[in-house]
Motif scaffolding. Structure first.
Motif, PDB file in Angstrom:
ATOM      1  N   PHE A  56       0.976  -1.103   0.015  1.00 30.17           N
ATOM      2  CA  PHE A  56      -0.017  -0.019   0.120  1.00 30.17           C
ATOM      3  C   PHE A  56       1.028   1.368  -0.053  1.00 30.17           C
ATOM      4  O   PHE A  56       0.644   2.219  -0.768  1.00 30.17           O
ATOM      5  CB  PHE A  56      -0.755   0.094   1.173  1.00 30.17           C
ATOM      6  CG  PHE A  56      -2.107   0.860   1.353  1.00 30.17           C
ATOM      7  CD1 PHE A  56      -3.059   0.834   0.505  1.00 30.17           C
ATOM      8  CD2 PHE A  56      -1.854   2.072   2.279  1.00 30.17           C
ATOM      9  CE1 PHE A  56      -3.972   1.796   0.633  1.00 30.17           C
ATOM     10  CE2 PHE A  56      -2.991   3.154   2.189  1.00 30.17           C
ATOM     11  CZ  PHE A  56      -4.064   2.788   1.519  1.00 30.17           C
ATOM     12  N   LEU A  60       1.311   4.147  -2.903  1.00 31.80           N
ATOM     13  CA  LEU A  60       0.982   5.520  -2.338  1.00 31.80           C
ATOM     14  C   LEU A  60       2.207   6.561  -2.417  1.00 31.80           C
ATOM     15  O   LEU A  60       2.066   7.524  -3.084  1.00 31.80           O
ATOM     16  CB  LEU A  60       0.388   5.651  -1.169  1.00 31.80           C
ATOM     17  CG  LEU A  60      -0.730   6.365  -0.714  1.00 31.80           C
ATOM     18  CD1 LEU A  60      -1.849   6.542  -1.717  1.00 31.80           C
ATOM     19  CD2 LEU A  60      -1.046   6.248   0.860  1.00 31.80           C
ATOM     20  N   PHE A  61       3.305   6.023  -2.012  1.00 28.26           N
ATOM     21  CA  PHE A  61       4.428   6.998  -1.812  1.00 28.26           C
ATOM     22  C   PHE A  61       5.688   6.438  -2.744  1.00 28.26           C
ATOM     23  O   PHE A  61       6.687   7.176  -2.749  1.00 28.26           O
ATOM     24  CB  PHE A  61       4.870   7.102  -0.489  1.00 28.26           C
ATOM     25  CG  PHE A  61       3.780   7.473   0.467  1.00 28.26           C
ATOM     26  CD1 PHE A  61       3.083   8.416   0.269  1.00 28.26           C
ATOM     27  CD2 PHE A  61       3.689   6.464   1.508  1.00 28.26           C
ATOM     28  CE1 PHE A  61       2.195   8.826   1.326  1.00 28.26           C
ATOM     29  CE2 PHE A  61       2.727   6.712   2.630  1.00 28.26           C
ATOM     30  CZ  PHE A  61       1.947   8.114   2.286  1.00 28.26           C
ATOM     31  N   ASN A  68       3.163   6.867   7.390  1.00 23.55           N
ATOM     32  CA  ASN A  68       2.508   8.212   7.603  1.00 23.55           C
ATOM     33  C   ASN A  68       1.060   7.910   8.360  1.00 23.55           C
ATOM     34  O   ASN A  68       0.596   6.891   8.327  1.00 23.55           O
ATOM     35  CB  ASN A  68       2.345   8.843   6.248  1.00 23.55           C
ATOM     36  CG  ASN A  68       1.439   9.970   6.250  1.00 23.55           C
ATOM     37  OD1 ASN A  68       0.321  10.007   6.535  1.00 23.55           O
ATOM     38  ND2 ASN A  68       1.840  10.977   5.867  1.00 23.55           N
ATOM     39  N   PHE A  70      -1.626   9.216   8.491  1.00 22.96           N
ATOM     40  CA  PHE A  70      -2.749   9.264   7.696  1.00 22.96           C
ATOM     41  C   PHE A  70      -2.940   7.777   6.730  1.00 22.96           C
ATOM     42  O   PHE A  70      -4.001   7.125   6.576  1.00 22.96           O
ATOM     43  CB  PHE A  70      -3.162  10.439   6.746  1.00 22.96           C
ATOM     44  CG  PHE A  70      -3.121  11.678   7.671  1.00 22.96           C
ATOM     45  CD1 PHE A  70      -4.262  11.855   8.403  1.00 22.96           C
ATOM     46  CD2 PHE A  70      -2.018  12.389   7.534  1.00 22.96           C
ATOM     47  CE1 PHE A  70      -4.146  13.039   9.246  1.00 22.96           C
ATOM     48  CE2 PHE A  70      -2.049  13.464   8.473  1.00 22.96           C
ATOM     49  CZ  PHE A  70      -3.093  13.777   9.171  1.00 22.96           C
ATOM     50  N   ALA A  71      -1.754   7.507   6.304  1.00 18.45           N
ATOM     51  CA  ALA A  71      -1.832   6.192   5.532  1.00 18.45           C
ATOM     52  C   ALA A  71      -2.038   4.916   6.202  1.00 18.45           C
ATOM     53  O   ALA A  71      -2.777   4.045   5.834  1.00 18.45           O
ATOM     54  CB  ALA A  71      -0.548   5.953   4.647  1.00 18.45           C
ATOM     55  N   ILE A  74      -5.707   4.970   6.907  1.00 18.44           N
ATOM     56  CA  ILE A  74      -6.395   4.494   5.713  1.00 18.44           C
ATOM     57  C   ILE A  74      -6.458   3.198   5.461  1.00 18.44           C
ATOM     58  O   ILE A  74      -7.260   2.433   5.422  1.00 18.44           O
ATOM     59  CB  ILE A  74      -6.064   5.544   4.442  1.00 18.44           C
ATOM     60  CG1 ILE A  74      -6.336   6.884   4.341  1.00 18.44           C
ATOM     61  CG2 ILE A  74      -6.614   4.817   3.136  1.00 18.44           C
ATOM     62  CD1 ILE A  74      -5.760   7.812   3.437  1.00 18.44           C
TER      63      ILE A  74
ATOM     64  N   SER B  14      -3.187  16.081   3.556  1.00 19.09           N
ATOM     65  CA  SER B  14      -2.132  15.226   3.481  1.00 19.09           C
ATOM     66  C   SER B  14      -2.001  14.288   2.212  1.00 19.09           C
ATOM     67  O   SER B  14      -3.025  14.002   1.409  1.00 19.09           O
ATOM     68  CB  SER B  14      -2.454  13.949   4.594  1.00 19.09           C
ATOM     69  OG  SER B  14      -1.760  13.126   4.566  1.00 19.09           O
ATOM     70  N   SER B  16      -1.396  11.492   1.805  1.00 23.06           N
ATOM     71  CA  SER B  16      -1.743  10.171   1.832  1.00 23.06           C
ATOM     72  C   SER B  16      -3.277   9.987   1.428  1.00 23.06           C
ATOM     73  O   SER B  16      -3.856   9.030   0.948  1.00 23.06           O
ATOM     74  CB  SER B  16      -1.919   9.593   3.453  1.00 23.06           C
ATOM     75  OG  SER B  16      -0.707   9.740   3.943  1.00 23.06           O
ATOM     76  N   PHE B  17      -3.903  11.171   1.257  1.00 21.53           N
ATOM     77  CA  PHE B  17      -5.283  11.117   0.323  1.00 21.53           C
ATOM     78  C   PHE B  17      -5.099  11.045  -0.925  1.00 21.53           C
ATOM     79  O   PHE B  17      -6.298  11.096  -1.654  1.00 21.53           O
ATOM     80  CB  PHE B  17      -6.095  12.156   1.032  1.00 21.53           C
ATOM     81  CG  PHE B  17      -6.362  12.356   2.691  1.00 21.53           C
ATOM     82  CD1 PHE B  17      -7.173  11.211   2.982  1.00 21.53           C
ATOM     83  CD2 PHE B  17      -5.822  13.094   3.400  1.00 21.53           C
ATOM     84  CE1 PHE B  17      -7.546  10.975   4.366  1.00 21.53           C
ATOM     85  CE2 PHE B  17      -6.075  13.240   4.651  1.00 21.53           C
ATOM     86  CZ  PHE B  17      -6.905  12.018   5.269  1.00 21.53           C
ATOM     87  N   ASN B  21      -2.915   7.579  -6.736  1.00 21.74           N
ATOM     88  CA  ASN B  21      -1.499   7.188  -6.702  1.00 21.74           C
ATOM     89  C   ASN B  21      -1.573   5.570  -6.931  1.00 21.74           C
ATOM     90  O   ASN B  21      -0.861   4.905  -7.604  1.00 21.74           O
ATOM     91  CB  ASN B  21      -0.629   7.518  -5.660  1.00 21.74           C
ATOM     92  CG  ASN B  21      -0.271   8.928  -5.805  1.00 21.74           C
ATOM     93  OD1 ASN B  21      -0.446   9.636  -6.660  1.00 21.74           O
ATOM     94  ND2 ASN B  21       0.602   9.488  -4.657  1.00 21.74           N
ATOM     95  N   LEU B  22      -2.543   5.120  -6.092  1.00 17.65           N
ATOM     96  CA  LEU B  22      -2.792   3.661  -6.337  1.00 17.65           C
ATOM     97  C   LEU B  22      -2.937   3.164  -7.800  1.00 17.65           C
ATOM     98  O   LEU B  22      -2.694   1.872  -8.140  1.00 17.65           O
ATOM     99  CB  LEU B  22      -3.911   3.319  -5.409  1.00 17.65           C
ATOM    100  CG  LEU B  22      -3.876   3.239  -3.981  1.00 17.65           C
ATOM    101  CD1 LEU B  22      -5.256   3.016  -3.356  1.00 17.65           C
ATOM    102  CD2 LEU B  22      -2.835   2.785  -3.225  1.00 17.65           C
TER     103      LEU B  22
END
Lengths: 209, 25
Positions: A56, A60-61, A68, A70-71, A74, B14, B16-17, B21-22
């Motif tokens: 994940f 994402l990154f 993170n 928030f990640a 989620i 953030s 992360s939202f 990107n996924l």
């Protein structure tokens, strides 16, 4: 007919696209397209058909070790069964909340659960400050502690209508109604075009919506 | 002015939202 999907049924946590489509804003075709994405994500590090946190984070990154707050939250919310991995059904149902056509109430509730870091049923002042600090850290923004306190206090006094030092679901709903932009991050316009992102699937689909 | 920021507005930004990107190939 039938063979195409029976192969996929062997994946752990795989669920019937028709069932998932009935429970989410996605069409059957879109659920099938999401399966293509899911397969890719769930095999990027461990080829086991489940999305691990590192996978994940990698998606994402672009970095499997980048954590993170928030990640993490989620991921935890997507991982409904709390077994440390995201299964296909969990992935589709959770992403469904981010669909532009998903009910605003669902988005509002998801955001509340996300921000209720310790899952007490309330967003506490400490949690709000922790999230502000996490955001500042990731953005490399520097604000003095005094300024952060003012920001948190101001938001808190506006949201905590009952004045009991915590924000409950009802107060959160009212606050979001007043500031709808707060749940903009709960919508991914991209999800409307998911079949365009994975056209190879649509060519092979035998299911008609 | 930073002090006029809404704390929730701030955290909703953030990275992360950026779940799109996924979907990057």
């Amino acid at each position: 007919m039938g063979c195409y999907w029976s192969k996929k049924a062997k994946t752990p946590g795989y669920e019937d696209p028709a069932v998932l489509a009935a429970e989410t804003p996605f069409t059957v075709n879109e659920v099938e397209a999401l399966y293509e994405l899911f397969k890719k994500l769930s095999s990027s590090i461990f080829d086991d058909g489940l999305i691990h946190k590192e996978e994940f984070q990698l998606a994402l990154f672009k970095n499997k070790d980048k954590r993170n707050l928030f990640a993490d939250r989620i991921f935890d919310l997507f991982d409904v069964k709390r077994n440390g991995v995201i299964e296909f059904g969990e992935f589709v149902r959770s992403l469904g909340v981010f669909h532009p056509n998903a009910p605003v109430e669902d988005k509002t509730e998801f955001a509340f659960r996300l921000y209720d870091l310790r899952q007490t049923g309330y967003i506490e002042r400490e949690e709000l400050k922790e999230m502000v600090l996490a955001l500042l850290h990731e953005s490399e923004l520097v604000l003095s502690d005094d300024v952060i306190e003012v920001i948190v206090d101001k938001t808190y006094s506006e949201a905590d209508k009952k004045g009991d030092g915590r924000i409950d679901q009802e107060e959160w709903r009212e606050f979001v109604l007043k500031h709808p932009s707060l749940i903009k991050n709960m919508t991914l316009p991209y999800l409307k075009d998911i079949t365009l992102a994975f056209p190879s699937f649509v060519m092979s689909s035998e299911v008609e919506d | 002015k930073p002090v006029s920021m809404n704390a929730f507005e701030l955290i909703s930004r953030s990275k992360s939202f950026n779940l799109e990107n996924l979907f990057e190939k």
